[in-house]
Design a protein around this motif. Sequence first.
Motif, short mmCIF file in Angstrom:
data_model
loop_
_atom_site.label_atom_id
_atom_site.label_comp_id
_atom_site.label_asym_id
_atom_site.label_seq_id
_atom_site.Cartn_x
_atom_site.Cartn_y
_atom_site.Cartn_z
N GLY A 16 0.80 -1.21 0.00
CA GLY A 16 0.00 0.00 0.00
C GLY A 16 0.84 1.27 0.00
O GLY A 16 2.08 1.22 -0.05
N SER A 17 0.15 2.40 0.07
CA SER A 17 0.81 3.71 0.00
C SER A 17 0.30 4.63 1.10
O SER A 17 -0.84 4.47 1.58
N LEU A 18 1.14 5.55 1.49
CA LEU A 18 0.78 6.61 2.43
C LEU A 18 1.50 7.88 2.03
O LEU A 18 2.58 7.83 1.42
N ARG A 19 0.92 9.01 2.40
CA ARG A 19 1.61 10.29 2.23
C ARG A 19 1.61 11.01 3.57
O ARG A 19 0.55 11.28 4.14
N LEU A 20 2.81 11.30 4.04
CA LEU A 20 2.97 12.06 5.26
C LEU A 20 3.11 13.54 4.94
O LEU A 20 3.71 13.89 3.92
N SER A 21 2.57 14.38 5.81
CA SER A 21 2.71 15.83 5.68
C SER A 21 3.47 16.37 6.87
O SER A 21 3.38 15.84 7.99
N CYS A 22 4.19 17.46 6.63
CA CYS A 22 4.99 18.11 7.67
C CYS A 22 4.79 19.62 7.48
O CYS A 22 5.42 20.22 6.61
N ALA A 23 3.91 20.20 8.26
CA ALA A 23 3.55 21.61 8.12
C ALA A 23 4.34 22.47 9.08
O ALA A 23 4.35 22.20 10.29
N ALA A 24 4.97 23.51 8.55
CA ALA A 24 5.74 24.42 9.39
C ALA A 24 4.92 25.64 9.75
O ALA A 24 4.11 26.13 8.94
N SER A 25 5.10 26.13 10.96
CA SER A 25 4.48 27.39 11.37
C SER A 25 5.50 28.19 12.17
O SER A 25 6.35 27.62 12.85
N GLY A 26 5.42 29.52 12.03
CA GLY A 26 6.33 30.38 12.76
C GLY A 26 7.68 30.60 12.09
O GLY A 26 8.48 31.39 12.59
N ARG A 66 11.02 3.82 -3.82
CA ARG A 66 9.63 3.71 -3.37
C ARG A 66 9.17 4.98 -2.65
O ARG A 66 7.96 5.24 -2.58
N PHE A 67 10.10 5.75 -2.12
CA PHE A 67 9.77 6.96 -1.36
C PHE A 67 10.20 8.19 -2.15
O PHE A 67 11.26 8.20 -2.78
N LYS A 68 9.40 9.24 -2.04
CA LYS A 68 9.77 10.52 -2.62
C LYS A 68 9.41 11.63 -1.64
O LYS A 68 8.27 11.72 -1.20
N ALA A 69 10.41 12.43 -1.33
CA ALA A 69 10.19 13.58 -0.45
C ALA A 69 10.06 14.82 -1.31
O ALA A 69 10.73 14.95 -2.34
N SER A 70 9.21 15.74 -0.90
CA SER A 70 9.01 16.97 -1.68
C SER A 70 8.63 18.10 -0.73
O SER A 70 8.37 17.88 0.46
N ARG A 71 8.63 19.30 -1.27
CA ARG A 71 8.19 20.45 -0.49
C ARG A 71 7.28 21.32 -1.36
O ARG A 71 7.44 21.37 -2.57
N ASP A 72 6.36 22.01 -0.73
CA ASP A 72 5.50 23.01 -1.37
C ASP A 72 5.71 24.30 -0.58
O ASP A 72 5.14 24.48 0.51
N TYR A 79 6.36 16.96 2.24
CA TYR A 79 5.60 15.72 2.10
C TYR A 79 6.56 14.55 1.93
O TYR A 79 7.67 14.70 1.41
N LEU A 80 6.10 13.38 2.33
CA LEU A 80 6.81 12.15 2.06
C LEU A 80 5.80 11.16 1.48
O LEU A 80 4.88 10.73 2.19
N GLU A 81 5.97 10.84 0.21
CA GLU A 81 5.13 9.85 -0.44
C GLU A 81 5.81 8.50 -0.35
O GLU A 81 6.98 8.37 -0.75
N MET A 82 5.09 7.52 0.14
CA MET A 82 5.64 6.18 0.33
C MET A 82 4.76 5.18 -0.40
O MET A 82 3.56 5.11 -0.15
N ASN A 83 5.38 4.43 -1.31
CA ASN A 83 4.65 3.45 -2.12
C ASN A 83 5.22 2.06 -1.91
O ASN A 83 6.35 1.91 -1.45
N ASN A 84 4.42 1.07 -2.26
CA ASN A 84 4.83 -0.32 -2.16
C ASN A 84 5.44 -0.61 -0.79
O ASN A 84 6.54 -1.18 -0.68
N LEU A 85 4.74 -0.24 0.23
CA LEU A 85 5.24 -0.36 1.59
C LEU A 85 5.43 -1.81 2.00
O LEU A 85 4.66 -2.70 1.58
N GLU A 86 6.46 -2.01 2.82
CA GLU A 86 6.82 -3.34 3.30
C GLU A 86 6.75 -3.35 4.83
O GLU A 86 6.83 -2.29 5.47
N ALA A 87 6.65 -4.54 5.40
CA ALA A 87 6.59 -4.65 6.85
C ALA A 87 7.79 -3.99 7.51
O ALA A 87 7.68 -3.39 8.60
N GLU A 88 8.94 -4.05 6.84
CA GLU A 88 10.17 -3.47 7.38
C GLU A 88 10.13 -1.95 7.43
O GLU A 88 11.01 -1.32 8.03
N ASP A 89 9.15 -1.35 6.80
CA ASP A 89 9.00 0.11 6.84
C ASP A 89 8.27 0.57 8.10
O ASP A 89 8.13 1.78 8.33
#
Length: 121
Positions: A16-26, A66-72, A79-89
């Motif tokens: 499966g896949s997940l996308r993590l977000s990391c929002a900065a403030s201040g 499998r992973f791609k990090a990006s910024r907006d 953001y961190l996009e994670m695809n084809n996730l494995e148990a070891e992740d």
Amino acid sequence: QEQLVESGGGLVQPGGSLRLSCAASGFTLANYAIGWFRQAPGKKREKFSCIRRGDTEHVVEVMKGRFKASRDSAKNTAYLEMNNLEAEDTAVYYCAADPWCGIALEEWDYWGQGTQVTVSS
């Protein structure tokens, strides 16, 4: 208040896949390098990605692409996009900001609170 707030973790099946977000403030995230780290149970926190200042994305070769990090910069968010996730992740994932992609954890100025990613059927 200067902080990073993470979201997007959870339970996902292998493949499966997940996308993590990391929002900065201040503070302005574009003025910093963005690191992604993970800490599996019983192991040390390890960096696996760093987007340098001026760059907008990083395909994480050590994760076999499998992973791609990006910024907006307009959203002051990474953001961190994670695809084809494995148990070891399975781990707690952290984002962090530092001007220089520091080597030591102590060099990083800001840390997200961490978000749990669990890969299991």
